[in-house]
Every structure is written in structure tokens, then in C-alpha cells.
Scaffold this motif. Structure first.
Motif, PDB file in Angstrom:
ATOM      1  N   ARG A  97       0.845  -1.191   0.000  1.00 35.49           N
ATOM      2  CA  ARG A  97       0.000   0.000   0.000  1.00 35.49           C
ATOM      3  C   ARG A  97       0.879   1.239   0.000  1.00 35.49           C
ATOM      4  O   ARG A  97       1.968   1.240   0.551  1.00 35.49           O
ATOM      5  CB  ARG A  97      -0.909   0.012   1.220  1.00 35.49           C
ATOM      6  CG  ARG A  97      -1.761  -1.237   1.351  1.00 35.49           C
ATOM      7  CD  ARG A  97      -2.672  -1.148   2.549  1.00 35.49           C
ATOM      8  NE  ARG A  97      -3.605  -0.040   2.393  1.00 35.49           N
ATOM      9  CZ  ARG A  97      -4.367   0.399   3.394  1.00 35.49           C
ATOM     10  NH1 ARG A  97      -4.279  -0.141   4.590  1.00 35.49           N
ATOM     11  NH2 ARG A  97      -5.208   1.401   3.183  1.00 35.49           N
ATOM     12  N   ASN A 131       0.436   3.499  -5.513  1.00 36.57           N
ATOM     13  CA  ASN A 131      -0.907   3.388  -6.055  1.00 36.57           C
ATOM     14  C   ASN A 131      -1.237   4.396  -7.146  1.00 36.57           C
ATOM     15  O   ASN A 131      -2.356   4.440  -7.610  1.00 36.57           O
ATOM     16  CB  ASN A 131      -1.929   3.535  -4.929  1.00 36.57           C
ATOM     17  CG  ASN A 131      -1.681   2.548  -3.812  1.00 36.57           C
ATOM     18  OD1 ASN A 131      -1.706   2.923  -2.667  1.00 36.57           O
ATOM     19  ND2 ASN A 131      -1.413   1.306  -4.151  1.00 36.57           N
ATOM     20  N   ASN A 148      -3.912  -1.559  -4.647  1.00 39.77           N
ATOM     21  CA  ASN A 148      -2.656  -2.025  -4.089  1.00 39.77           C
ATOM     22  C   ASN A 148      -1.858  -2.782  -5.152  1.00 39.77           C
ATOM     23  O   ASN A 148      -2.413  -3.264  -6.146  1.00 39.77           O
ATOM     24  CB  ASN A 148      -2.910  -2.927  -2.891  1.00 39.77           C
ATOM     25  CG  ASN A 148      -3.537  -2.178  -1.734  1.00 39.77           C
ATOM     26  OD1 ASN A 148      -3.520  -0.957  -1.707  1.00 39.77           O
ATOM     27  ND2 ASN A 148      -4.094  -2.903  -0.788  1.00 39.77           N
TER      28      ASN A 148
END
Length: 414
Positions: free
Chosen positions: A96, A246, A103
Motif C-alpha cells: 500500500r 498506487n 494495491n
């Protein structure tokens, strides 16, 4: 667009990498110099103020890695060289980070023996991403395989001479006389932090805790204060400030009137202001106000001494440095297949000189001022676009198999 992430996103601000899991080491592991060596020096290359060193992994190489105080585990982003490896001990995880999107899959392992110059370490904790999410090679113009951080810096006293592109390693017990001002640092989550001071436009003075991140090539990033968004200066421009695990991190760029680090004072310093995200505080495990990057550190010879919670700064540049942002409003990347001589526009900012000149995303730049791009490195181009407000540049691009020549007039936008 060919795997494009804006150049500003990766190169000018931190990677904001936060792993939610760690690798268990049964005993203290460090890099060690060969034989009875107590000191070793080696050259390094730079791109966009970032340090690039050659390393060997499990006897193969050399592979270009970024040397980054903002990274904890070693990170492998380009896995092409792993095809011949059999990794026996590993775990698959979801990683993360700060940004947008899902993710990312990664593999954590200790099965990496790493050699840097005349030093080596076995069982280096490593995160291997299953896809090259940062695309560092395209935006540095140099093939980059990953990032090396904490385990290297924690093994030595590490002196970085940015003027000479020289890296010197000393064993922790070596009685070296370190020049410069001592800046106390605190290691937290395998990353170095320091306190500093800024003066806001209203003359208010604020003390900050900053991550020391030489893997970020801009001067400052100011993220939060008292768990609230950092107040913006009156004048800012919107920008993509980074790429996290991300996705892209949005925010603004502005200037801080005064920034103090130890006994040194800088004026009118550029800073990024990422959009506030409470998830960052939770993932990082503690609050920080922001980070200091390589565009400040490069004006010093910097010595990191993690064992004694110290960083030493010895000023190298004369006078006070000027901090300038890109004056074109376009982001450039290098094609992955031919990354030394094919330059593409990845993004055009609204209202920018590049938009006014009629340039478009996906244009291939083939010459600047009638010089073929074969004579340019990517760092040459990005530096050119940050200098000389009002300068006119002739840019030749290929669009839909036709050549177009435009006049780009650089303009200081912040």
C-alpha cells in the motif's frame, strides 16, 4: 501513451513508498568492506539530482540503482534481470502507498546478496514489484533497476560529494574527521528525520520535522501540520507532485520565503504541497511535516552517520542557490525501447508556454534549436527548460508522421 507517468511526478518529488510489511532478519545484517578495508571511495552518476550507483546482485550485474535515504528495504522495480533466478524463500504481499488506485503485488525476500564496489551484504531484505510501476528508466533516461537505501546507509559513515560525484564509505569505527555542521537526525521506520525551520509569507516561523530524502530531486515537500493540510502560499500552480505505489499524487507548487537547515538559510525556496491525505499518516505510522530533497542537499558535501544519529553538511556552492521550476509546462519521457534518443511529451499543462506553442501530448521531439536529440541526455533537456526566463527555443516534433517546428518561449510560472 507509452507507459507514461509525468516526469515531474517521479523525478522532482518523493516516491512516497511505504511498505505495510517488513522482512524478519534473525540477526543484525550490514554491508561490510572487503578484507581489512576501513575506507573506500567510488564514483557515481547523477540524473535529475538523483544518485545512481552500479550494484551486483547474486553475482550478476552491474545494475543501476538509485541510492535513496527515503527507502527502507531494497526495492527492485525492473524485474527483467530476474528471469534466470530461482527465488526460494519469499512471501507474496499487497503493498500500500500514497496515491490513487489499487494495491500493488510484490514479493518480499532475503535471497539477495548485494555487492556495491568493495562492499557486500548477504540476505538483503528486498521488495520485488511484479510490475515496473515507477517507470524510472523512462523518466531518468538511464536504465534503472531499483532503489537501495537504509541497509547501505546504516552500514557505514557515508560521505556524498555532489560536486565531484564521489561517494566515500567509512567503517563505523574509522576515526574520520567529518567537516561541516552537525545536524541531529532521528531514525524512524529505517528513515532519517531532522528538524528545521521555515518562515511563511506572513513572517510566521514554523519548526518542522522533515524526512531527509535524497531520492527526491526537488528542494522541499510540505505535506501537513497538526494533522491538517499544510497552508498554501498565496501564489501556487497546480501540478502532479509524485508517483506513489498506487498512482499519481496531485497538489500544488509554491515558494517558501525562508528555509533554515542548521546554520544555513535559503530564500524563496520551491516546495510541493501534496493534496492532504490522512492515509499517509496512518501508513507511515507517525506524523511528519514533509521532506527535504536533493535540490537542497546537492549544495553540500553530505555525510550520513546513522550510528551516531548525525548528518553533516559542508557547503560547497558559492553564493545562495536559486531554485527554479520547469518553465515550459510540458513533461518529457524517453521511449523505453530506445531510451537514449527518443523523447516524447507526456503531458501539457493548461495555460502553459507549451500549450501556447501548440505542442501536444505524444509529440516526439526530434530536435531542439536544430540539434538532433541524439546529442542530448534527458537531464540536459530538463535543465534547459528550467533556465532563462523569456528564452525562445525552436522545437521540432513529429506528429502523425509529419514534422512541425514551433517556437517555445520559456516563462517562469512560479
Amino acid at each position: 501513451m507509452k507507459n507514461s507517468i509525468p516526469v515531474v511526478s517521479i523525478l522532482k518529488f518523493s516516491l512516497f513508498l511505504m511498505l505495510t510489511v517488513t522482512i524478519t532478519i534473525t540477526k543484525a545484517q550490514v554491508f561490510k568492506l572487503d578484507g581489512k578495508r576501513k575506507k573506500y571511495s567510488m564514483d557515481f552518476k547523477t540524473a535529475q539530482n538523483l544518485i545512481i550507483i552500479p550494484i551486483y546482485i547474486n553475482g550478476k550485474g552491474p545494475f543501476n540503482f538509485l541510492l535513496d535515504t527515503g527507502a527502507s528495504q531494497m526495492i527492485i522495480t525492473d524485474t527483467s534481470f530476474l528471469k534466470g533466478y530461482e527465488i526460494k524463500n519469499y512471501q507474496r504481499v499487497k503493498v500500500r502507498g500514497y496515491g490513487l488506485g489499487e494495491n500493488v503485488d510484490a514479493i518480499l525476500t532475503n535471497d539477495m546478496a548485494v555487492r556495491v564496489g568493495k562492499s557486500q551484504m548477504h540476505n538483503v531484505p528486498t521488495a520485488i514489484f511484479t510490475e515496473d510501476i515507477f517507470n524510472l528508466s523512462s523518466y531518468l533516461g538511464v536504465r534503472i533497476y531499483g532503489i537501495l537505501g537504509y541497509y547501505f546507509f546504516n552500514s557505514f559513515k557515508v560521505r556524498i560529494n555532489y560536486n565531484r560525484n564521489r561517494l566515500t564509505l567509512y567503517t563505523p569505527d574509522y576515526p574520520v574527521k567529518i567537516k561541516g555542521d552537525r545536524i541531529p537526525i532521528l531514525l524512524r521506520n529505517s528513515k532519517p528525520y531532522m528538524t528545521s525551520e521555515i518562515q511563511m509569507p506572513d513572517s510566521t516561523t514554523i519548526k518542522l520535522e522533515l524526512l531527509i530524502d535524497n531520492g527526491s530531486s526537488n528542494p522541499l515537500s510540505l505535506e501537513s501540520i497538526n494533522q491538517k493540510p499544510f497552508p498554501l502560499p498565496v501564489t501556487t500552480i497546480p501540478a502532479n507532485l509524485g508517483v506513489g505505489i498506487n498512482g499519481i499524487i496531485s497538489g500544488h507548487i509554491g515558494r517558501i520565503p525562508v528555509f533554515k537547515i542548521g546554520n544555513y538559510t535559503f530564500h524563496n525556496v520551491l516546495s510541493g504541497f501534496p493534496e492532504f491525505n490522512t492515509e499517509v499518516l496512518r501508513i507511515e505510522g507517525s506524523e511528519r511535516n514533509g521532506s527535504i530533497g536533493a535540490d537542497v542537499l546537492r549544495h553540500f558535501t553530505v555525510t550520513f552517520d546513522y550510528q551516531n544519529n548525525s548528518m553533516y553538511l559542508e557547503k560547497q556552492t558559492k553564493g545562495e542557490p536559486q531554485f527554479d521550476h520547469d518553465m515550459s509546462g510540458m513533461e518529457i519521457y524517453v521511449n523505453g525501447a530506445d531510451r537514449r534518443n527518443r523523447f516524447y511529451i507526456g503531458r501539457i499543462e493548461t495555460g502553459s508556454p507549451a500549450e501556447a506553442a501548440g505542442l501536444l501530448p505524444e509529440d516526439e521531439i526530434v530536435s531542439i534549436d536544430f540539434r538532433s536529440m541524439a546529442f542530448f541526455e534527458l537531464s540536459d533537456v530538463t535543465e534547459m527548460l528550467k533556465n532563462r526566463n523569456g528564452r525562445q527555443i525552436l522545437i521540432e516534433v513529429v506528429r502523425d508522421k509529419k514534422n512541425h517546428i514551433v517556437i517555445l518561449e520559456l516563462k517562469r510560472r512560479i
